[in-house]
Enzyme design. Structure first.
Site, PDB file in Angstrom:
ATOM      1  N   PHE A  16      -7.904  20.307 -25.187  1.00 25.30           N
ATOM      2  CA  PHE A  16      -8.282  18.903 -25.355  1.00 25.30           C
ATOM      3  C   PHE A  16      -9.533  18.693 -24.319  1.00 25.30           C
ATOM      4  O   PHE A  16      -9.449  19.186 -23.515  1.00 25.30           O
ATOM      5  CB  PHE A  16      -7.088  18.003 -24.804  1.00 25.30           C
ATOM      6  CG  PHE A  16      -7.518  16.417 -25.109  1.00 25.30           C
ATOM      7  CD1 PHE A  16      -7.428  15.888 -26.432  1.00 25.30           C
ATOM      8  CD2 PHE A  16      -7.750  15.545 -23.839  1.00 25.30           C
ATOM      9  CE1 PHE A  16      -8.028  14.695 -26.532  1.00 25.30           C
ATOM     10  CE2 PHE A  16      -8.155  14.239 -24.195  1.00 25.30           C
ATOM     11  CZ  PHE A  16      -8.098  13.846 -25.329  1.00 25.30           C
ATOM     12  N   THR A  17     -10.254  17.654 -24.554  1.00 26.80           N
ATOM     13  CA  THR A  17     -11.654  17.341 -24.180  1.00 26.80           C
ATOM     14  C   THR A  17     -11.578  17.375 -22.518  1.00 26.80           C
ATOM     15  O   THR A  17     -12.072  18.202 -21.940  1.00 26.80           O
ATOM     16  CB  THR A  17     -12.245  16.103 -24.701  1.00 26.80           C
ATOM     17  OG1 THR A  17     -11.366  15.100 -24.431  1.00 26.80           O
ATOM     18  CG2 THR A  17     -12.546  16.140 -26.241  1.00 26.80           C
ATOM     19  N   TYR A  41       0.926  -1.070  -0.043  1.00 26.66           N
ATOM     20  CA  TYR A  41       0.026  -0.083   0.242  1.00 26.66           C
ATOM     21  C   TYR A  41       0.775   1.355  -0.084  1.00 26.66           C
ATOM     22  O   TYR A  41       0.412   2.530  -0.587  1.00 26.66           O
ATOM     23  CB  TYR A  41      -0.854   0.107   1.239  1.00 26.66           C
ATOM     24  CG  TYR A  41      -1.891   1.096   1.140  1.00 26.66           C
ATOM     25  CD1 TYR A  41      -3.182   0.712   0.480  1.00 26.66           C
ATOM     26  CD2 TYR A  41      -1.792   2.411   1.712  1.00 26.66           C
ATOM     27  CE1 TYR A  41      -4.212   1.903   0.400  1.00 26.66           C
ATOM     28  CE2 TYR A  41      -2.806   3.427   1.555  1.00 26.66           C
ATOM     29  CZ  TYR A  41      -3.744   3.061   0.814  1.00 26.66           C
ATOM     30  OH  TYR A  41      -4.836   4.076   0.497  1.00 26.66           O
ATOM     31  N   ARG A  77     -13.748  13.630 -34.151  1.00 20.13           N
ATOM     32  CA  ARG A  77     -13.145  14.686 -33.539  1.00 20.13           C
ATOM     33  C   ARG A  77     -13.596  15.748 -34.272  1.00 20.13           C
ATOM     34  O   ARG A  77     -12.834  16.532 -34.940  1.00 20.13           O
ATOM     35  CB  ARG A  77     -11.652  14.539 -33.597  1.00 20.13           C
ATOM     36  CG  ARG A  77     -10.943  13.447 -32.732  1.00 20.13           C
ATOM     37  CD  ARG A  77     -10.534  13.541 -31.357  1.00 20.13           C
ATOM     38  NE  ARG A  77     -11.818  13.483 -30.574  1.00 20.13           N
ATOM     39  CZ  ARG A  77     -11.654  13.158 -29.113  1.00 20.13           C
ATOM     40  NH1 ARG A  77     -10.465  12.753 -28.696  1.00 20.13           N
ATOM     41  NH2 ARG A  77     -12.685  13.210 -28.311  1.00 20.13           N
ATOM     42  N   LYS A  92      -0.287   6.435 -23.717  1.00 17.02           N
ATOM     43  CA  LYS A  92       0.188   6.698 -25.260  1.00 17.02           C
ATOM     44  C   LYS A  92       1.304   6.606 -25.133  1.00 17.02           C
ATOM     45  O   LYS A  92       1.896   5.423 -25.321  1.00 17.02           O
ATOM     46  CB  LYS A  92      -0.110   8.237 -25.339  1.00 17.02           C
ATOM     47  CG  LYS A  92      -1.753   8.659 -25.621  1.00 17.02           C
ATOM     48  CD  LYS A  92      -2.579   8.709 -24.493  1.00 17.02           C
ATOM     49  CE  LYS A  92      -3.884   9.214 -24.720  1.00 17.02           C
ATOM     50  NZ  LYS A  92      -4.472   9.291 -23.428  1.00 17.02           N
ATOM     51  N   PHE A 127     -19.253  13.401 -26.589  1.00 14.50           N
ATOM     52  CA  PHE A 127     -18.893  12.174 -27.458  1.00 14.50           C
ATOM     53  C   PHE A 127     -18.747  10.695 -27.188  1.00 14.50           C
ATOM     54  O   PHE A 127     -18.958   9.780 -27.787  1.00 14.50           O
ATOM     55  CB  PHE A 127     -17.665  12.622 -28.302  1.00 14.50           C
ATOM     56  CG  PHE A 127     -16.409  13.106 -27.207  1.00 14.50           C
ATOM     57  CD1 PHE A 127     -16.253  14.068 -26.477  1.00 14.50           C
ATOM     58  CD2 PHE A 127     -15.577  11.960 -26.967  1.00 14.50           C
ATOM     59  CE1 PHE A 127     -15.189  14.047 -25.409  1.00 14.50           C
ATOM     60  CE2 PHE A 127     -14.447  11.832 -26.052  1.00 14.50           C
ATOM     61  CZ  PHE A 127     -14.325  12.993 -25.309  1.00 14.50           C
ATOM     62  N   ASP A 181       1.400  19.437 -21.296  1.00  6.00           N
ATOM     63  CA  ASP A 181       0.781  18.200 -21.508  1.00  6.00           C
ATOM     64  C   ASP A 181       1.786  17.009 -22.294  1.00  6.00           C
ATOM     65  O   ASP A 181       1.849  17.379 -23.549  1.00  6.00           O
ATOM     66  CB  ASP A 181      -0.535  18.210 -22.163  1.00  6.00           C
ATOM     67  CG  ASP A 181      -1.364  17.017 -22.352  1.00  6.00           C
ATOM     68  OD1 ASP A 181      -0.812  15.865 -22.289  1.00  6.00           O
ATOM     69  OD2 ASP A 181      -2.654  16.840 -22.614  1.00  6.00           O
TER      70      ASP A 181
END
Ligand code: PLI
Length: 461
Positions: free
Chosen positions: A128-129, A76, A386, A262, A453, A219
Protein backbone atom coordinates in the site's frame (compact mmCIF):
# COMPACT_ATOMS: atom_id res chain seq x y z
CA UNK A 1 -30.71 -12.22 -8.64
CA UNK A 2 -34.11 -12.93 -7.04
CA UNK A 3 -36.34 -10.12 -5.80
CA UNK A 4 -35.80 -10.89 -2.14
CA UNK A 5 -32.04 -11.15 -2.42
CA UNK A 6 -31.99 -7.86 -4.26
CA UNK A 7 -33.84 -6.21 -1.39
CA UNK A 8 -31.71 -7.75 1.29
CA UNK A 9 -28.88 -5.23 1.41
CA UNK A 10 -31.13 -2.20 1.91
CA UNK A 11 -29.60 0.40 4.19
CA UNK A 12 -30.23 -0.27 7.91
CA UNK A 13 -30.58 3.47 8.61
CA UNK A 14 -32.59 6.49 7.52
CA UNK A 15 -31.30 9.93 6.56
CA UNK A 16 -31.46 12.72 9.13
CA UNK A 17 -29.24 15.44 7.65
CA UNK A 18 -28.57 16.14 3.97
CA UNK A 19 -25.77 17.93 2.19
CA UNK A 20 -26.71 19.47 -1.18
CA UNK A 21 -24.62 18.59 -4.23
CA UNK A 22 -23.66 21.04 -6.94
CA UNK A 23 -24.61 20.06 -10.49
CA UNK A 24 -22.12 21.14 -13.14
CA UNK A 25 -22.10 21.35 -16.95
CA UNK A 26 -19.57 19.63 -19.18
CA UNK A 27 -17.99 23.06 -19.82
CA UNK A 28 -17.57 23.61 -16.06
CA UNK A 29 -15.97 20.21 -15.73
CA UNK A 30 -13.60 20.68 -18.67
CA UNK A 31 -12.33 23.83 -17.02
CA UNK A 32 -12.08 22.29 -13.56
CA UNK A 33 -10.26 19.19 -14.85
CA UNK A 34 -7.72 21.24 -16.83
CA UNK A 35 -7.08 23.42 -13.77
CA UNK A 36 -6.58 20.25 -11.73
CA UNK A 37 -3.93 18.96 -14.16
CA UNK A 38 -6.09 15.91 -15.00
CA UNK A 39 -5.59 14.66 -11.47
CA UNK A 40 -8.82 13.99 -9.57
CA UNK A 41 -6.98 14.64 -6.26
CA UNK A 42 -6.53 18.25 -7.34
CA UNK A 43 -10.21 18.95 -8.02
CA UNK A 44 -12.17 21.08 -5.59
CA UNK A 45 -14.71 18.94 -3.82
CA UNK A 46 -17.33 21.60 -4.59
CA UNK A 47 -16.97 20.78 -8.30
CA UNK A 48 -17.68 17.07 -7.72
CA UNK A 49 -21.12 15.50 -8.04
CA UNK A 50 -20.70 11.96 -6.68
CA UNK A 51 -17.41 11.63 -4.83
CA UNK A 52 -16.01 8.11 -5.17
CA UNK A 53 -12.39 9.18 -4.73
CA UNK A 54 -12.04 7.28 -1.50
CA UNK A 55 -13.82 5.67 1.41
CA UNK A 56 -11.25 7.25 3.72
CA UNK A 57 -12.67 9.76 6.16
CA UNK A 58 -15.70 10.26 3.94
CA UNK A 59 -18.12 8.21 6.05
CA UNK A 60 -21.41 9.51 7.42
CA UNK A 61 -21.38 9.26 11.20
CA UNK A 62 -24.42 8.05 13.10
CA UNK A 63 -26.42 10.03 15.65
CA UNK A 64 -24.79 7.82 18.31
CA UNK A 65 -21.36 8.95 17.12
CA UNK A 66 -22.39 12.61 16.88
CA UNK A 67 -23.79 12.41 20.39
CA UNK A 68 -20.40 11.03 21.46
CA UNK A 69 -18.71 14.06 19.89
CA UNK A 70 -20.48 16.22 22.48
CA UNK A 71 -18.94 14.08 25.19
CA UNK A 72 -15.42 14.87 24.06
CA UNK A 73 -13.11 15.20 27.03
CA UNK A 74 -10.54 17.61 25.65
CA UNK A 75 -8.06 17.22 28.46
CA UNK A 76 -4.43 17.22 27.32
CA UNK A 77 -3.75 14.13 29.39
CA UNK A 78 -5.86 11.14 30.36
CA UNK A 79 -9.02 11.95 28.35
CA UNK A 80 -11.87 9.61 29.23
CA UNK A 81 -12.44 9.08 25.49
CA UNK A 82 -8.98 7.54 25.25
CA UNK A 83 -9.96 4.96 27.86
CA UNK A 84 -13.19 4.21 26.02
CA UNK A 85 -11.25 3.71 22.79
CA UNK A 86 -8.70 1.52 24.55
CA UNK A 87 -11.51 -0.58 26.01
CA UNK A 88 -13.15 -1.11 22.61
CA UNK A 89 -9.88 -1.88 20.82
CA UNK A 90 -9.29 -4.56 23.45
CA UNK A 91 -12.85 -5.86 23.31
CA UNK A 92 -13.24 -6.04 19.52
CA UNK A 93 -9.68 -6.40 18.21
CA UNK A 94 -8.16 -8.14 21.18
CA UNK A 95 -4.94 -6.13 21.44
CA UNK A 96 -3.59 -5.24 24.86
CA UNK A 97 -2.07 -1.83 24.29
CA UNK A 98 -3.22 1.21 22.35
CA UNK A 99 -1.39 4.22 20.92
CA UNK A 100 -3.78 6.61 19.16
CA UNK A 101 -2.53 8.39 16.03
CA UNK A 102 -3.98 11.10 13.82
CA UNK A 103 -4.61 8.54 11.07
CA UNK A 104 -3.25 5.27 9.69
CA UNK A 105 0.03 6.58 8.33
CA UNK A 106 0.88 7.99 11.76
CA UNK A 107 0.80 4.42 13.09
CA UNK A 108 2.75 3.15 10.07
CA UNK A 109 5.41 5.77 10.67
CA UNK A 110 5.89 4.75 14.30
CA UNK A 111 5.96 1.00 13.80
CA UNK A 112 8.28 1.30 10.77
CA UNK A 113 10.73 3.50 12.66
CA UNK A 114 10.62 1.19 15.67
CA UNK A 115 11.02 -2.21 14.08
CA UNK A 116 12.83 -1.70 10.75
CA UNK A 117 16.62 -1.50 10.62
CA UNK A 118 18.32 -0.20 7.46
CA UNK A 119 18.89 -3.15 5.14
CA UNK A 120 15.91 -5.12 6.47
CA UNK A 121 13.16 -6.66 4.36
CA UNK A 122 9.45 -6.25 4.97
CA UNK A 123 7.30 -8.79 3.14
CA UNK A 124 3.62 -8.08 2.66
CA UNK A 125 0.52 -9.00 0.69
CA UNK A 126 0.88 -6.35 -2.02
CA UNK A 127 2.07 -2.88 -1.24
CA UNK A 128 0.00 0.00 0.00
CA UNK A 129 1.31 3.46 -0.92
CA UNK A 130 1.82 4.99 2.54
CA UNK A 131 2.75 1.69 4.21
CA UNK A 132 5.53 0.93 1.74
CA UNK A 133 6.83 4.50 1.78
CA UNK A 134 7.22 4.47 5.58
CA UNK A 135 8.98 1.12 5.36
CA UNK A 136 11.36 2.50 2.74
CA UNK A 137 11.98 5.74 4.64
CA UNK A 138 13.00 3.59 7.62
CA UNK A 139 15.57 1.84 5.41
CA UNK A 140 13.60 -1.30 4.63
CA UNK A 141 12.81 -3.00 1.34
CA UNK A 142 9.25 -4.09 0.74
CA UNK A 143 8.81 -7.53 -0.86
CA UNK A 144 5.46 -8.50 -2.36
CA UNK A 145 4.53 -12.05 -1.31
CA UNK A 146 0.87 -12.03 -2.30
CA UNK A 147 -0.41 -15.00 -4.34
CA UNK A 148 -0.03 -14.61 -8.13
CA UNK A 149 -3.81 -14.70 -8.60
CA UNK A 150 -4.01 -11.24 -7.02
CA UNK A 151 -2.27 -9.69 -10.02
CA UNK A 152 -4.84 -11.08 -12.44
CA UNK A 153 -8.00 -8.96 -12.54
CA UNK A 154 -10.12 -11.83 -13.90
CA UNK A 155 -9.06 -14.61 -11.55
CA UNK A 156 -12.01 -15.60 -9.35
CA UNK A 157 -10.02 -16.88 -6.35
CA UNK A 158 -12.21 -16.10 -3.30
CA UNK A 159 -9.22 -14.92 -1.23
CA UNK A 160 -6.96 -13.04 -3.59
CA UNK A 161 -5.45 -11.22 -0.61
CA UNK A 162 -3.72 -14.39 0.60
CA UNK A 163 0.01 -14.58 1.13
CA UNK A 164 1.89 -17.17 -0.90
CA UNK A 165 3.58 -19.07 1.93
CA UNK A 166 6.16 -20.49 -0.42
CA UNK A 167 7.22 -16.98 -1.48
CA UNK A 168 7.45 -15.98 2.17
CA UNK A 169 9.44 -19.05 3.11
CA UNK A 170 11.78 -18.55 0.16
CA UNK A 171 12.44 -14.99 1.26
CA UNK A 172 13.15 -16.09 4.83
CA UNK A 173 15.62 -18.70 3.49
CA UNK A 174 17.25 -16.21 1.14
CA UNK A 175 17.84 -13.27 3.48
CA UNK A 176 17.60 -14.99 6.87
CA UNK A 177 14.96 -14.46 9.54
CA UNK A 178 16.98 -11.80 11.34
CA UNK A 179 16.78 -9.54 8.28
CA UNK A 180 12.99 -9.57 8.27
CA UNK A 181 11.59 -6.81 10.46
CA UNK A 182 8.07 -8.20 10.36
CA UNK A 183 5.46 -9.34 7.88
CA UNK A 184 2.77 -6.79 6.97
CA UNK A 185 -0.54 -8.52 6.50
CA UNK A 186 -3.31 -6.35 5.09
CA UNK A 187 -6.98 -7.21 5.31
CA UNK A 188 -9.03 -6.72 2.12
CA UNK A 189 -5.98 -5.78 0.08
CA UNK A 190 -6.67 -2.34 -1.30
CA UNK A 191 -4.36 -2.32 -4.33
CA UNK A 192 -5.50 -5.79 -5.39
CA UNK A 193 -9.06 -4.53 -5.66
CA UNK A 194 -10.25 -4.86 -2.06
CA UNK A 195 -9.59 -8.61 -1.97
CA UNK A 196 -9.80 -10.52 1.33
CA UNK A 197 -7.37 -12.85 3.07
CA UNK A 198 -8.68 -16.14 4.48
CA UNK A 199 -8.56 -17.24 8.10
CA UNK A 200 -6.74 -20.37 7.01
CA UNK A 201 -4.03 -18.25 5.41
CA UNK A 202 -3.72 -16.12 8.56
CA UNK A 203 -3.30 -19.24 10.67
CA UNK A 204 -0.60 -20.57 8.38
CA UNK A 205 1.22 -17.22 8.33
CA UNK A 206 1.21 -17.30 12.12
CA UNK A 207 2.58 -20.83 12.21
CA UNK A 208 5.39 -20.04 9.77
CA UNK A 209 6.37 -16.71 11.39
CA UNK A 210 6.30 -18.22 14.90
CA UNK A 211 8.73 -20.90 13.76
CA UNK A 212 11.12 -18.15 12.69
CA UNK A 213 10.39 -15.71 15.48
CA UNK A 214 9.10 -13.07 13.08
CA UNK A 215 6.39 -10.58 14.06
CA UNK A 216 3.18 -10.05 12.09
CA UNK A 217 1.82 -6.52 11.85
CA UNK A 218 -1.77 -6.44 10.68
CA UNK A 219 -3.10 -3.59 8.57
CA UNK A 220 -6.55 -3.75 10.13
CA UNK A 221 -7.89 -0.74 8.24
CA UNK A 222 -10.62 -2.77 6.50
CA UNK A 223 -10.53 -5.92 8.64
CA UNK A 224 -14.27 -5.80 9.37
CA UNK A 225 -14.97 -5.95 5.64
CA UNK A 226 -12.56 -8.87 5.42
CA UNK A 227 -14.38 -10.61 8.27
CA UNK A 228 -17.61 -10.36 6.28
CA UNK A 229 -16.00 -12.11 3.29
CA UNK A 230 -14.71 -14.86 5.58
CA UNK A 231 -18.23 -15.37 6.89
CA UNK A 232 -19.60 -15.51 3.35
CA UNK A 233 -16.87 -17.58 1.69
CA UNK A 234 -14.89 -19.67 4.15
CA UNK A 235 -16.10 -23.01 5.37
CA UNK A 236 -16.84 -23.16 9.07
CA UNK A 237 -17.51 -19.46 9.55
CA UNK A 238 -21.10 -19.26 8.29
CA UNK A 239 -22.53 -19.20 11.82
CA UNK A 240 -19.85 -17.10 13.47
CA UNK A 241 -20.48 -13.42 14.15
CA UNK A 242 -18.46 -10.69 12.43
CA UNK A 243 -17.12 -9.65 15.82
CA UNK A 244 -15.90 -13.18 16.58
CA UNK A 245 -14.26 -13.53 13.18
CA UNK A 246 -12.56 -10.16 13.53
CA UNK A 247 -11.10 -11.07 16.89
CA UNK A 248 -9.84 -14.40 15.66
CA UNK A 249 -8.15 -12.72 12.68
CA UNK A 250 -6.30 -10.33 15.00
CA UNK A 251 -5.29 -13.19 17.30
CA UNK A 252 -2.83 -14.43 14.65
CA UNK A 253 -0.97 -11.12 14.64
CA UNK A 254 1.27 -9.23 17.06
CA UNK A 255 -0.16 -5.79 16.53
CA UNK A 256 -2.05 -3.63 14.08
CA UNK A 257 -1.93 -0.32 12.32
CA UNK A 258 -5.34 1.19 11.81
CA UNK A 259 -6.79 3.94 9.71
CA UNK A 260 -10.07 4.49 11.53
CA UNK A 261 -11.23 6.55 8.56
CA UNK A 262 -12.46 3.39 6.81
CA UNK A 263 -14.12 0.55 8.76
CA UNK A 264 -14.53 2.65 11.89
CA UNK A 265 -16.94 5.13 10.34
CA UNK A 266 -15.17 8.33 11.33
CA UNK A 267 -13.76 11.28 9.44
CA UNK A 268 -10.35 11.27 11.12
CA UNK A 269 -8.39 8.99 13.43
CA UNK A 270 -6.23 5.94 13.65
CA UNK A 271 -4.17 3.89 16.05
CA UNK A 272 -1.35 1.47 16.61
CA UNK A 273 -2.37 -1.52 18.72
CA UNK A 274 0.16 -3.92 20.24
CA UNK A 275 0.48 -6.99 22.39
CA UNK A 276 4.16 -6.72 23.24
CA UNK A 277 4.72 -4.43 26.22
CA UNK A 278 8.28 -3.49 25.28
CA UNK A 279 7.32 -2.41 21.78
CA UNK A 280 4.36 -0.53 23.24
CA UNK A 281 6.64 1.33 25.65
CA UNK A 282 8.80 2.50 22.78
CA UNK A 283 5.81 3.40 20.62
CA UNK A 284 4.26 5.36 23.45
CA UNK A 285 7.52 7.21 23.81
CA UNK A 286 7.77 7.93 20.10
CA UNK A 287 4.17 9.10 19.64
CA UNK A 288 4.83 12.15 21.82
CA UNK A 289 7.50 13.24 19.33
CA UNK A 290 5.47 12.90 16.16
CA UNK A 291 1.77 12.95 17.01
CA UNK A 292 0.89 14.12 20.51
CA UNK A 293 0.67 12.82 24.06
CA UNK A 294 0.10 9.06 24.26
CA UNK A 295 -3.51 9.52 25.41
CA UNK A 296 -4.54 11.52 22.34
CA UNK A 297 -1.94 10.94 19.61
CA UNK A 298 -2.97 13.93 17.51
CA UNK A 299 -6.71 13.45 17.95
CA UNK A 300 -9.30 15.52 19.76
CA UNK A 301 -11.09 13.69 22.57
CA UNK A 302 -14.33 13.87 20.58
CA UNK A 303 -12.71 12.13 17.62
CA UNK A 304 -11.52 9.29 19.84
CA UNK A 305 -15.06 8.96 21.18
CA UNK A 306 -16.52 8.84 17.66
CA UNK A 307 -14.01 6.13 16.75
CA UNK A 308 -14.71 4.13 19.92
CA UNK A 309 -18.40 4.18 19.02
CA UNK A 310 -17.65 3.50 15.35
CA UNK A 311 -15.98 0.22 16.35
CA UNK A 312 -19.23 -0.92 17.92
CA UNK A 313 -21.25 -0.03 14.83
CA UNK A 314 -18.78 -1.41 12.30
CA UNK A 315 -19.25 -5.02 13.38
CA UNK A 316 -23.05 -4.92 13.25
CA UNK A 317 -24.11 -7.43 10.60
CA UNK A 318 -26.87 -5.38 8.92
CA UNK A 319 -24.38 -2.54 8.52
CA UNK A 320 -21.58 -4.54 6.96
CA UNK A 321 -23.97 -6.51 4.79
CA UNK A 322 -25.45 -3.31 3.34
CA UNK A 323 -22.04 -1.73 2.97
CA UNK A 324 -20.61 -4.54 0.91
CA UNK A 325 -23.98 -5.14 -0.74
CA UNK A 326 -23.94 -1.64 -2.18
CA UNK A 327 -20.49 -2.13 -3.70
CA UNK A 328 -21.55 -5.48 -5.14
CA UNK A 329 -24.67 -3.89 -6.60
CA UNK A 330 -22.58 -1.48 -8.68
CA UNK A 331 -20.10 -4.21 -9.59
CA UNK A 332 -22.86 -6.52 -10.82
CA UNK A 333 -24.43 -3.72 -12.84
CA UNK A 334 -21.16 -2.88 -14.58
CA UNK A 335 -20.35 -6.50 -15.22
CA UNK A 336 -23.76 -7.07 -16.79
CA UNK A 337 -23.11 -4.34 -19.37
CA UNK A 338 -19.68 -5.72 -20.23
CA UNK A 339 -17.46 -3.14 -18.52
CA UNK A 340 -14.15 -4.78 -17.50
CA UNK A 341 -13.80 -4.72 -13.71
CA UNK A 342 -11.69 -6.56 -11.15
CA UNK A 343 -13.36 -9.79 -10.08
CA UNK A 344 -14.55 -10.79 -7.57
CA UNK A 345 -15.92 -7.36 -6.62
CA UNK A 346 -14.00 -6.05 -3.59
CA UNK A 347 -15.18 -4.80 -0.23
CA UNK A 348 -14.87 -1.04 -0.49
CA UNK A 349 -14.79 -0.33 -4.20
CA UNK A 350 -15.43 -1.42 -7.73
CA UNK A 351 -12.20 -1.29 -9.69
CA UNK A 352 -12.36 -0.62 -13.43
CA UNK A 353 -9.70 -2.52 -15.34
CA UNK A 354 -8.23 0.36 -17.36
CA UNK A 355 -5.88 -1.89 -19.36
CA UNK A 356 -8.87 -3.67 -20.84
CA UNK A 357 -11.12 -0.62 -20.89
CA UNK A 358 -8.61 1.43 -22.89
CA UNK A 359 -6.38 -1.20 -24.54
CA UNK A 360 -5.15 1.32 -27.12
CA UNK A 361 -3.48 3.49 -24.46
CA UNK A 362 0.01 2.29 -23.39
CA UNK A 363 0.80 2.18 -19.67
CA UNK A 364 3.19 5.14 -19.97
CA UNK A 365 0.29 7.25 -21.23
CA UNK A 366 -1.50 6.50 -17.96
CA UNK A 367 -4.71 4.70 -18.97
CA UNK A 368 -6.18 4.67 -15.46
CA UNK A 369 -5.39 8.33 -14.85
CA UNK A 370 -7.01 9.07 -18.22
CA UNK A 371 -10.10 7.04 -17.45
CA UNK A 372 -10.60 8.74 -14.08
CA UNK A 373 -10.42 12.12 -15.82
CA UNK A 374 -12.89 11.04 -18.54
CA UNK A 375 -15.39 9.79 -15.99
CA UNK A 376 -15.29 13.13 -14.24
CA UNK A 377 -15.76 14.97 -17.54
CA UNK A 378 -18.78 12.83 -18.36
CA UNK A 379 -20.72 13.26 -15.14
CA UNK A 380 -18.80 14.94 -12.34
CA UNK A 381 -18.13 11.58 -10.67
CA UNK A 382 -14.74 11.52 -9.01
CA UNK A 383 -12.71 8.30 -8.87
CA UNK A 384 -9.05 7.48 -8.20
CA UNK A 385 -6.18 6.11 -10.27
CA UNK A 386 -4.64 2.94 -8.85
CA UNK A 387 -2.07 2.04 -11.47
CA UNK A 388 1.34 3.18 -12.61
CA UNK A 389 1.00 6.68 -11.12
CA UNK A 390 0.13 5.31 -7.67
CA UNK A 391 2.86 2.68 -7.90
CA UNK A 392 5.59 5.34 -8.12
CA UNK A 393 9.25 4.61 -8.81
CA UNK A 394 11.71 2.01 -7.59
CA UNK A 395 14.03 3.48 -4.98
CA UNK A 396 16.88 1.40 -6.49
CA UNK A 397 16.59 2.09 -10.23
CA UNK A 398 14.51 5.28 -10.25
CA UNK A 399 12.34 3.80 -13.02
CA UNK A 400 8.56 3.58 -12.74
CA UNK A 401 7.14 0.45 -11.19
CA UNK A 402 4.95 -1.13 -13.87
CA UNK A 403 2.12 -2.77 -11.90
CA UNK A 404 0.17 -5.50 -13.67
CA UNK A 405 -3.02 -3.93 -12.39
CA UNK A 406 -3.89 -0.59 -13.96
CA UNK A 407 -7.11 0.32 -12.21
CA UNK A 408 -9.61 3.07 -11.57
CA UNK A 409 -11.24 2.82 -8.18
CA UNK A 410 -14.86 3.76 -7.63
CA UNK A 411 -14.74 3.84 -3.86
CA UNK A 412 -17.90 3.97 -1.81
CA UNK A 413 -18.01 6.07 1.33
CA UNK A 414 -19.99 4.29 4.05
CA UNK A 415 -23.63 5.29 4.57
CA UNK A 416 -23.34 8.27 2.20
CA UNK A 417 -24.81 7.55 -1.23
CA UNK A 418 -28.13 6.08 -2.28
CA UNK A 419 -28.97 3.39 -4.78
CA UNK A 420 -29.95 6.09 -7.30
CA UNK A 421 -26.42 7.49 -7.02
CA UNK A 422 -25.17 3.97 -7.73
CA UNK A 423 -27.34 3.80 -10.85
CA UNK A 424 -26.11 7.16 -12.13
CA UNK A 425 -22.54 6.00 -11.56
CA UNK A 426 -23.07 2.86 -13.63
CA UNK A 427 -24.76 4.89 -16.38
CA UNK A 428 -21.83 7.28 -16.56
CA UNK A 429 -19.26 4.48 -16.73
CA UNK A 430 -21.32 2.92 -19.51
CA UNK A 431 -21.37 6.21 -21.46
CA UNK A 432 -17.58 6.53 -21.21
CA UNK A 433 -17.22 2.86 -22.21
CA UNK A 434 -19.29 3.42 -25.35
CA UNK A 435 -16.96 6.24 -26.40
CA UNK A 436 -13.74 4.57 -25.30
CA UNK A 437 -12.16 4.38 -28.77
CA UNK A 438 -12.03 8.17 -28.97
CA UNK A 439 -10.19 8.63 -25.69
CA UNK A 440 -6.50 9.66 -25.82
CA UNK A 441 -3.90 9.30 -23.06
CA UNK A 442 -2.02 11.80 -20.91
CA UNK A 443 1.55 12.90 -20.33
CA UNK A 444 2.91 13.74 -16.89
CA UNK A 445 4.16 17.31 -16.65
CA UNK A 446 4.85 17.54 -12.90
CA UNK A 447 5.97 14.73 -10.63
CA UNK A 448 6.39 15.13 -6.86
CA UNK A 449 9.04 13.09 -5.05
CA UNK A 450 6.80 11.26 -2.55
CA UNK A 451 3.39 9.64 -3.16
CA UNK A 452 3.27 11.32 -6.54
CA UNK A 453 -0.31 10.35 -7.33
CA UNK A 454 -1.63 12.94 -4.88
CA UNK A 455 -0.14 15.98 -6.59
CA UNK A 456 1.15 14.99 -10.05
CA UNK A 457 -0.09 17.04 -13.01
CA UNK A 458 -0.87 15.90 -16.54
CA UNK A 459 -1.73 17.25 -19.96
CA UNK A 460 -3.86 15.64 -22.64
CA UNK A 461 -1.99 14.17 -25.58
O1 PLI B 1 -5.02 7.46 5.08
P1 PLI B 1 -4.50 6.96 6.40
O2 PLI B 1 -3.20 7.56 6.76
O3 PLI B 1 -5.48 7.08 7.51
O4 PLI B 1 -4.28 5.37 6.25
C1 PLI B 1 -3.35 4.84 5.38
C2 PLI B 1 -3.81 3.51 4.86
C3 PLI B 1 -3.25 2.38 5.34
N1 PLI B 1 -3.64 1.15 4.88
C4 PLI B 1 -4.59 1.02 3.94
C5 PLI B 1 -4.96 -0.35 3.48
C6 PLI B 1 -5.20 2.13 3.42
O5 PLI B 1 -6.15 1.96 2.51
C7 PLI B 1 -4.82 3.43 3.87
C8 PLI B 1 -5.36 4.60 3.32
N2 PLI B 1 -6.11 4.54 2.25
C9 PLI B 1 -6.62 5.54 1.54
C10 PLI B 1 -6.39 6.98 1.84
C11 PLI B 1 -7.44 5.18 0.41
O6 PLI B 1 -7.97 6.06 -0.28
O7 PLI B 1 -7.58 3.96 0.17
Amino acid sequence: MGKLERRSWAEPFKIKVVEPLKMTTREDRLKAMAEAGYNTFLLRSEDVYIDLLTDSGTNAMSDYQWAGMMLGDEAYAGSKNYYHLEENVGKFYGYKYLVPTHQGRGAEHIISKLLIKPGDYVPGNMYFTTTRLHQELAGGTFVDVIIDEAHDSQNLHPFKGNIDLQKLEDLIKKVGEKKISYVTVAATVNMAGGQPISMENLRRIRALTSKHNIKVVFDATRAVENAYFIKMREKGFEQRSIAEILKEMCSYTDGATMSGKKDLLVNIGGFLALNDYDVFEEARNMVVVYEGLHTYGGLAGRDMEAMARGIEEAVQEPHIKARIGQVEYVGDKLQSIGVPIVLPVGGHAVFLDAKRFLPHIPQLQFPAQTLAAELYLDSGIRSMERGIVSAGRSKETGDHYYPKLELVRLTFPRRVYTQAHCDVTAESVEAVFENRDRIKGLKMVYEPKYLRFFQARFERL
